[in-house]
Design a protein around this motif. Structure first.
Motif, PDB file in Angstrom:
ATOM      1  N   TRP A   1      17.554 -35.055  13.048  1.00 59.81           N
ATOM      2  CA  TRP A   1      18.372 -35.984  12.275  1.00 59.81           C
ATOM      3  C   TRP A   1      19.791 -35.944  12.820  1.00 59.81           C
ATOM      4  N   VAL A   2      20.361 -37.119  13.012  1.00 58.26           N
ATOM      5  CA  VAL A   2      21.717 -37.263  13.549  1.00 58.26           C
ATOM      6  C   VAL A   2      22.498 -38.142  12.591  1.00 58.26           C
ATOM      7  N   GLN A   3      23.777 -37.833  12.449  1.00 60.77           N
ATOM      8  CA  GLN A   3      24.673 -38.685  11.667  1.00 60.77           C
ATOM      9  C   GLN A   3      25.810 -39.100  12.589  1.00 60.77           C
ATOM     10  N   ALA A   4      26.017 -40.400  12.729  1.00 59.04           N
ATOM     11  CA  ALA A   4      27.033 -40.909  13.654  1.00 59.04           C
ATOM     12  C   ALA A   4      27.591 -42.226  13.144  1.00 59.04           C
ATOM     13  N   THR A   5      28.763 -42.577  13.645  1.00 61.17           N
ATOM     14  CA  THR A   5      29.437 -43.823  13.288  1.00 61.17           C
ATOM     15  C   THR A   5      29.650 -44.642  14.556  1.00 61.17           C
ATOM     16  N   PRO A   6      29.290 -45.928  14.549  1.00 62.57           N
ATOM     17  CA  PRO A   6      29.562 -46.777  15.716  1.00 62.57           C
ATOM     18  C   PRO A   6      31.062 -46.810  16.024  1.00 62.57           C
ATOM     19  N   THR A   7      31.381 -47.011  17.279  1.00 62.85           N
ATOM     20  CA  THR A   7      32.785 -47.022  17.681  1.00 62.85           C
ATOM     21  C   THR A   7      33.474 -48.336  17.333  1.00 62.85           C
ATOM     22  N   ILE A   8      32.710 -49.395  17.102  1.00 57.95           N
ATOM     23  CA  ILE A   8      33.300 -50.695  16.807  1.00 57.95           C
ATOM     24  C   ILE A   8      33.347 -50.902  15.296  1.00 57.95           C
ATOM     25  N   TYR A   9      34.552 -51.061  14.774  1.00 60.09           N
ATOM     26  CA  TYR A   9      34.765 -51.295  13.343  1.00 60.09           C
ATOM     27  C   TYR A   9      34.891 -52.791  13.098  1.00 60.09           C
TER      28      TYR A   9
ATOM     29  N   TYR B   1      27.914 -53.471   4.576  1.00 62.23           N
ATOM     30  CA  TYR B   1      26.826 -52.523   4.777  1.00 62.23           C
ATOM     31  C   TYR B   1      26.684 -51.642   3.539  1.00 62.23           C
ATOM     32  N   PRO B   2      25.909 -52.065   2.541  1.00 65.95           N
ATOM     33  CA  PRO B   2      25.739 -51.228   1.352  1.00 65.95           C
ATOM     34  C   PRO B   2      25.056 -49.902   1.701  1.00 65.95           C
ATOM     35  N   VAL B   3      25.438 -48.832   1.027  1.00 64.89           N
ATOM     36  CA  VAL B   3      24.822 -47.528   1.243  1.00 64.89           C
ATOM     37  C   VAL B   3      23.329 -47.648   0.956  1.00 64.89           C
ATOM     38  N   GLY B   4      22.529 -47.045   1.842  1.00 64.54           N
ATOM     39  CA  GLY B   4      21.075 -47.101   1.710  1.00 64.54           C
ATOM     40  C   GLY B   4      20.429 -48.172   2.566  1.00 64.54           C
ATOM     41  N   THR B   5      21.220 -49.096   3.111  1.00 61.51           N
ATOM     42  CA  THR B   5      20.689 -50.165   3.958  1.00 61.51           C
ATOM     43  C   THR B   5      20.196 -49.589   5.285  1.00 61.51           C
ATOM     44  N   GLN B   6      19.071 -50.084   5.766  1.00 63.26           N
ATOM     45  CA  GLN B   6      18.552 -49.715   7.082  1.00 63.26           C
ATOM     46  C   GLN B   6      19.043 -50.745   8.100  1.00 63.26           C
TER      47      GLN B   6
ATOM     48  N   VAL C   1      22.473 -46.322   6.251  1.00 59.85           N
ATOM     49  CA  VAL C   1      23.893 -46.223   5.926  1.00 59.85           C
ATOM     50  C   VAL C   1      24.054 -45.150   4.847  1.00 59.85           C
ATOM     51  N   VAL C   2      24.811 -44.088   5.169  1.00 61.92           N
ATOM     52  CA  VAL C   2      25.026 -43.025   4.185  1.00 61.92           C
ATOM     53  C   VAL C   2      26.418 -43.103   3.569  1.00 61.92           C
ATOM     54  N   GLU C   3      27.341 -43.735   4.264  1.00 61.84           N
ATOM     55  CA  GLU C   3      28.677 -43.988   3.716  1.00 61.84           C
ATOM     56  C   GLU C   3      29.359 -45.018   4.595  1.00 61.84           C
ATOM     57  N   ILE C   4      30.457 -45.546   4.097  1.00 65.02           N
ATOM     58  CA  ILE C   4      31.256 -46.505   4.858  1.00 65.02           C
ATOM     59  C   ILE C   4      32.553 -45.814   5.261  1.00 65.02           C
ATOM     60  N   LYS C   5      32.799 -45.772   6.573  1.00 60.15           N
ATOM     61  CA  LYS C   5      34.056 -45.220   7.080  1.00 60.15           C
ATOM     62  C   LYS C   5      35.112 -46.315   7.005  1.00 60.15           C
ATOM     63  N   ARG C   6      36.294 -45.941   6.554  1.00 59.75           N
ATOM     64  CA  ARG C   6      37.401 -46.896   6.451  1.00 59.75           C
ATOM     65  C   ARG C   6      38.570 -46.408   7.290  1.00 59.75           C
ATOM     66  N   LYS C   7      39.208 -47.337   7.932  1.00 58.19           N
ATOM     67  CA  LYS C   7      40.423 -47.049   8.685  1.00 58.19           C
ATOM     68  C   LYS C   7      41.462 -48.080   8.308  1.00 58.19           C
ATOM     69  N   SER C   8      42.706 -47.695   8.431  1.00 58.97           N
ATOM     70  CA  SER C   8      43.792 -48.633   8.235  1.00 58.97           C
ATOM     71  C   SER C   8      44.432 -48.856   9.598  1.00 58.97           C
ATOM     72  N   MET C   9      44.399 -50.093  10.059  1.00 56.63           N
ATOM     73  CA  MET C   9      44.963 -50.413  11.368  1.00 56.63           C
ATOM     74  C   MET C   9      46.244 -51.211  11.197  1.00 56.63           C
TER      75      MET C   9
ATOM     76  N   VAL D   1      39.661 -51.700   8.104  1.00 53.46           N
ATOM     77  CA  VAL D   1      38.471 -51.993   8.890  1.00 53.46           C
ATOM     78  C   VAL D   1      37.400 -50.978   8.517  1.00 53.46           C
ATOM     79  N   TYR D   2      36.131 -51.368   8.714  1.00 57.70           N
ATOM     80  CA  TYR D   2      35.017 -50.566   8.228  1.00 57.70           C
ATOM     81  C   TYR D   2      33.951 -50.394   9.309  1.00 57.70           C
ATOM     82  N   ALA D   3      33.221 -49.276   9.202  1.00 59.50           N
ATOM     83  CA  ALA D   3      32.036 -49.045  10.030  1.00 59.50           C
ATOM     84  C   ALA D   3      31.077 -48.187   9.230  1.00 59.50           C
ATOM     85  N   PRO D   4      29.774 -48.457   9.347  1.00 58.29           N
ATOM     86  CA  PRO D   4      28.810 -47.653   8.602  1.00 58.29           C
ATOM     87  C   PRO D   4      28.593 -46.297   9.262  1.00 58.29           C
ATOM     88  N   ASN D   5      28.585 -45.242   8.462  1.00 56.78           N
ATOM     89  CA  ASN D   5      28.182 -43.927   8.942  1.00 56.78           C
ATOM     90  C   ASN D   5      26.668 -43.884   8.775  1.00 56.78           C
ATOM     91  N   LEU D   6      25.951 -43.670   9.873  1.00 57.48           N
ATOM     92  CA  LEU D   6      24.499 -43.822   9.893  1.00 57.48           C
ATOM     93  C   LEU D   6      23.778 -42.485  10.060  1.00 57.48           C
TER      94      LEU D   6
END
Length: 150
Positions: A79-87, A93-98, A44-52, A66-71
């Protein structure tokens, strides 16, 4: 056209819409889950936030975060950085968590958290409501042709 015929057709149309909506989104979700077969761990490199917008208990619209981890993870030697589609509504998901993830080998940007269940209950509800509306619409439509009036 009689009012009963029109009401029957409206219910029939709404029911078909509910069912088609569930089929479309369930197909998209199943495609994503089916193609995400490669296992790895993502950091987890950051937490994406959305307002629904949600329908609150009162009839007004409210905003929910709503939140989703940016991985960040290794896929196909890169190396790839991506965010799951399901928030989710939980920011657990604390930053740094595997986290264990599944990704699509052909498109590593498509990633899901391992164990993600998706929205199956949501689709079941849409199928049930859609089926009920189709049945009700069909019954009203038939009753209008046999001359039944309320």
């Amino acid at each position: 056209m009689e009012a009963l015929t029109i009401i029957g057709l409206v219910f029939l149309g709404l029911g078909i819409f509910f069912i088609l909506f569930a089929v479309l989104f369930m197909t998209i979700e199943n495609s994503t889950i089916k193609n995400c077969t490669e296992r790895t761990f993502g950091e987890v490199v950051e937490i994406k936030r959305k307002s629904m917008k949600t329908n609150g208990a009162v009839s007004s619209m409210s905003h929910q975060k709503v939140y989703a981890p940016n991985l960040r993870f290794m896929a196909n030697g890169q190396w790839v950085q991506a965010t799951p589609t399901i928030y989710t509504t939980n920011q657990n998901y604390p930053v740094g968590t595997q986290l264990p993830i599944l990704y699509d080998r052909n498109n590593p940007q498509r990633v899901i958290l391992e164990g993600t269940r998706g929205f199956k209950l949501f689709y079941i509800i849409f199928y049930i409501v859609g089926g009920f509306l189709v049945l009700l619409g069909f019954v009203l439509f038939i009753l209008s042709f046999v001359g039944y009036n309320f």
